[in-house]
Scaffold this active site. Structure first.
Site, mmCIF file in Angstrom:
data_model
loop_
_atom_site.group_PDB
_atom_site.id
_atom_site.type_symbol
_atom_site.label_atom_id
_atom_site.label_comp_id
_atom_site.label_asym_id
_atom_site.label_seq_id
_atom_site.Cartn_x
_atom_site.Cartn_y
_atom_site.Cartn_z
ATOM 1 N N ARG A 60 -3.006 7.938 0.498
ATOM 2 C CA ARG A 60 -1.803 7.569 -0.250
ATOM 3 C C ARG A 60 -1.988 7.669 -1.725
ATOM 4 O O ARG A 60 -0.988 7.875 -2.425
ATOM 5 C CB ARG A 60 -1.629 5.955 0.254
ATOM 6 C CG ARG A 60 -0.104 5.342 -0.446
ATOM 7 C CD ARG A 60 -0.201 4.101 -0.031
ATOM 8 N NE ARG A 60 1.020 3.591 -0.253
ATOM 9 C CZ ARG A 60 1.339 2.271 -0.584
ATOM 10 N NH1 ARG A 60 0.249 1.327 -0.602
ATOM 11 N NH2 ARG A 60 2.582 1.844 -0.921
ATOM 12 N N HIS A 64 0.800 8.705 -4.972
ATOM 13 C CA HIS A 64 1.000 7.694 -5.984
ATOM 14 C C HIS A 64 0.627 8.489 -7.341
ATOM 15 O O HIS A 64 1.222 7.854 -8.311
ATOM 16 C CB HIS A 64 0.407 6.203 -5.650
ATOM 17 C CG HIS A 64 1.188 5.727 -4.472
ATOM 18 N ND1 HIS A 64 1.466 4.326 -4.599
ATOM 19 C CD2 HIS A 64 1.953 5.976 -3.320
ATOM 20 C CE1 HIS A 64 2.223 3.883 -3.662
ATOM 21 N NE2 HIS A 64 2.478 4.929 -2.787
ATOM 22 N N ASP A 65 -0.500 8.946 -7.316
ATOM 23 C CA ASP A 65 -0.955 9.586 -8.485
ATOM 24 C C ASP A 65 0.139 10.707 -8.938
ATOM 25 O O ASP A 65 0.442 10.940 -10.173
ATOM 26 C CB ASP A 65 -2.305 10.266 -8.435
ATOM 27 C CG ASP A 65 -3.028 10.640 -9.773
ATOM 28 O OD1 ASP A 65 -2.470 10.195 -10.650
ATOM 29 O OD2 ASP A 65 -3.714 11.671 -9.771
ATOM 30 N N VAL A 68 3.973 9.901 -10.208
ATOM 31 C CA VAL A 68 4.063 9.552 -11.391
ATOM 32 C C VAL A 68 3.547 10.151 -12.480
ATOM 33 O O VAL A 68 2.199 10.279 -12.535
ATOM 34 C CB VAL A 68 3.448 7.856 -11.414
ATOM 35 C CG1 VAL A 68 3.696 7.259 -12.761
ATOM 36 C CG2 VAL A 68 3.936 7.159 -10.098
ATOM 37 N N SER A 74 -3.795 9.002 -13.333
ATOM 38 C CA SER A 74 -3.316 7.849 -14.234
ATOM 39 C C SER A 74 -3.138 6.632 -13.517
ATOM 40 O O SER A 74 -3.217 5.565 -14.218
ATOM 41 C CB SER A 74 -2.020 8.114 -14.890
ATOM 42 O OG SER A 74 -0.988 8.724 -13.790
ATOM 43 N N ASN A 89 2.014 -0.603 -6.311
ATOM 44 C CA ASN A 89 0.726 -0.205 -5.923
ATOM 45 C C ASN A 89 -0.098 -1.396 -5.736
ATOM 46 O O ASN A 89 -1.334 -1.275 -5.421
ATOM 47 C CB ASN A 89 0.071 0.405 -7.178
ATOM 48 C CG ASN A 89 0.599 1.901 -7.291
ATOM 49 O OD1 ASN A 89 0.682 2.785 -6.633
ATOM 50 N ND2 ASN A 89 0.647 2.376 -8.589
ATOM 51 N N PRO A 157 9.218 6.272 -4.473
ATOM 52 C CA PRO A 157 10.348 6.175 -3.447
ATOM 53 C C PRO A 157 9.888 4.715 -2.724
ATOM 54 O O PRO A 157 8.809 4.573 -2.252
ATOM 55 C CB PRO A 157 10.495 7.310 -2.687
ATOM 56 C CG PRO A 157 9.129 7.848 -2.807
ATOM 57 C CD PRO A 157 8.487 7.663 -4.227
ATOM 58 N N HIS A 187 1.639 8.795 7.419
ATOM 59 C CA HIS A 187 2.096 7.340 8.107
ATOM 60 C C HIS A 187 1.618 7.389 9.663
ATOM 61 O O HIS A 187 1.679 6.337 10.128
ATOM 62 C CB HIS A 187 3.535 7.002 7.971
ATOM 63 C CG HIS A 187 3.893 6.615 6.508
ATOM 64 N ND1 HIS A 187 4.965 6.043 6.288
ATOM 65 C CD2 HIS A 187 3.110 6.777 5.252
ATOM 66 C CE1 HIS A 187 4.997 5.886 4.661
ATOM 67 N NE2 HIS A 187 3.911 6.499 4.386
ATOM 68 N N THR A 188 0.722 8.356 10.085
ATOM 69 C CA THR A 188 0.260 8.334 11.107
ATOM 70 C C THR A 188 -1.165 7.519 11.253
ATOM 71 O O THR A 188 -1.650 6.974 12.188
ATOM 72 C CB THR A 188 -0.323 9.860 11.815
ATOM 73 O OG1 THR A 188 -1.131 9.617 13.001
ATOM 74 C CG2 THR A 188 -1.304 10.508 10.805
ATOM 75 N N ASP A 240 1.739 3.674 13.037
ATOM 76 C CA ASP A 240 1.773 4.392 14.133
ATOM 77 C C ASP A 240 1.572 3.631 15.329
ATOM 78 O O ASP A 240 0.252 3.106 15.478
ATOM 79 C CB ASP A 240 0.786 5.660 14.007
ATOM 80 C CG ASP A 240 0.453 6.528 15.124
ATOM 81 O OD1 ASP A 240 1.239 6.028 16.271
ATOM 82 O OD2 ASP A 240 0.048 7.462 15.096
#
Ligand code: HEM
Length: 320
Positions: A60, A64-65, A68, A74, A89, A157, A187-188, A240
């Protein structure tokens, strides 16, 4: 002949470095730190053997890096109102694994390997640790100087997004609708907490108390896991329901069973623009291959080079 090729590569690398051109490449540290990738992998595996839950966090973290600003680590910076302290986060995990990998690589090649690259290698190594297929990771990102919680809130998102919003959000970073569906397949593995699921279970809208796109029996199960009025962030549910600990294509099967945990998951099967891709990815071999390709694209959505960035000494702070 061999020497000639090697000399050519060295000249090319030097020219690119001097010109400050974006130069993401496979085997980026082949000459500057030949053991970087294996040392990082060993450090990541050692940490994951202590806590395998962090593997999902590291996958993940790449997302997220990169969403942004750019892929510039960052997300790792400490300080008031940096990205890591944004609500979005709050549950992001794996920072200590990056620290361990950075310490290991600094011990052999000080000042050479960026934290942004370590995030990319660690996301791949975590996927492999969870039985996913390996892919080649490109190196060459520099670490950024800024980090803003407000930007993280604005750019990532949320789980309430439907297909149109997701498509737009990924398109803004040059990622296709298909790549969006493939990347969501991560997301498994991993979990979501009740605070993010409750809006689908209780007082969903004027017509429906519970989101009708959830399989009714699964909705009842989720209500037991996440009781009403306890918008609890400590109770977590696997995303999952079939093979939660294994990196495979069962996420897409889950969507077909109307058991996607978030709106942003279930919409991928419910929307005609993405359903075909979901159906095609139920094939595990295809998903594994496509996931690596999509992760390479995600990890290249934006790169800092030259004086736009630096190689941090410690991943949690900029150099002085
Ligand atoms: C498509 C838009 C996406 C949305 C709306 C979304 C949203 C979320 C949310 C709400 C969670 C649960 C976090 C929590 O409970 O605090 C989550 C977890 C997770 N996300 Fe996503 N995500 C998206 C795409 C991605 C992508 C592209 C990746 C990686 C390539 C990814 C990887 C993960 C992983 C592995 C977890 C589990 C984390 C853990 O268990 O520690 N997600 N995501």
């Amino acid at each position: 002949m061999m020497m000639g090729q090697r000399l050519k590569s060295l000249i090319l690398i030097t020219l690119m470095a001097l010109s400050g051109a974006h130069s993401l490449r496979d085997n980026y540290y082949k000459y500057s730190c030949p053991n970087a990738e294996s040392v990082i992998q060993t450090a990541v595996n050692t940490e994951l053997d202590k806590n395998l839950k962090l593997a999902a966090g590291l996958i993940r973290m790449q997302f997220h890096d990169c969403f942004v600003e750019v892929c510039d680590a960052s997300v790792l910076l400490e300080g008031p109102d940096t990205e890591k302290y944004a609500d979005v986060n709050a549950k992001l995990a794996g920072y200590e694994v990056v620290d361990a990998a950075k310490a290991a690589v600094e011990a052999i090649c000080p000042g050479v390997v960026s934290c942004a690259d370590i995030i990319a290698y660690a996301a791949r190594d975590s996927t492999v640790k969870l039985n996913g297929l390996r892919w080649e990771v490109q190196g060459g990102r520099k670490d950024g100087f800024h980090s803003s919680a407000a930007n993280a809130e604005a750019d990532l998102p949320p789980p309430e997004f439907g297909a149109s919003q997701l498509i737009e959000s990924f398109a803004k970073r040059g990622l296709s609708t298909r790549q969006m569906v493939i990347l969501s397949g991560s997301h498994t593995v991993g979990v979501g907490d009740c605070s993010k699921i409750a809006p689908r279970l209780y007082n969903f809208n004027d017509q429906h108390f519970t989101d009708p796109s959830i399989d009714p029996a699964y909705a009842e199960q989720l209500k037991k896991d996440c009781p009403q009025n306890t918008w609890n962030t400590t109770i977590e549910v696997f995303m999952d329901t079939i093979t939660p600990g294994s990196f495979d294509s069962s996420y897409y099967e889950v969507l077909k069973q109307k058991k996607g945990l978030f709106t942003s998951d279930q919409t991928l099967f419910d929307d005609a623009r993405t359903r075909g891709t979901v159906n095609s990815l139920v094939n595990n071999g295809r998903f594994q291959k496509k996931f690596g390709e999509a992760m390479r694209a995600l990890a290249a959505v934006g790169v800092k080079s030259g004086s736009q960035g630096e190689i941090r000494k410690y991943c949690r702070s900029v150099n002085y």
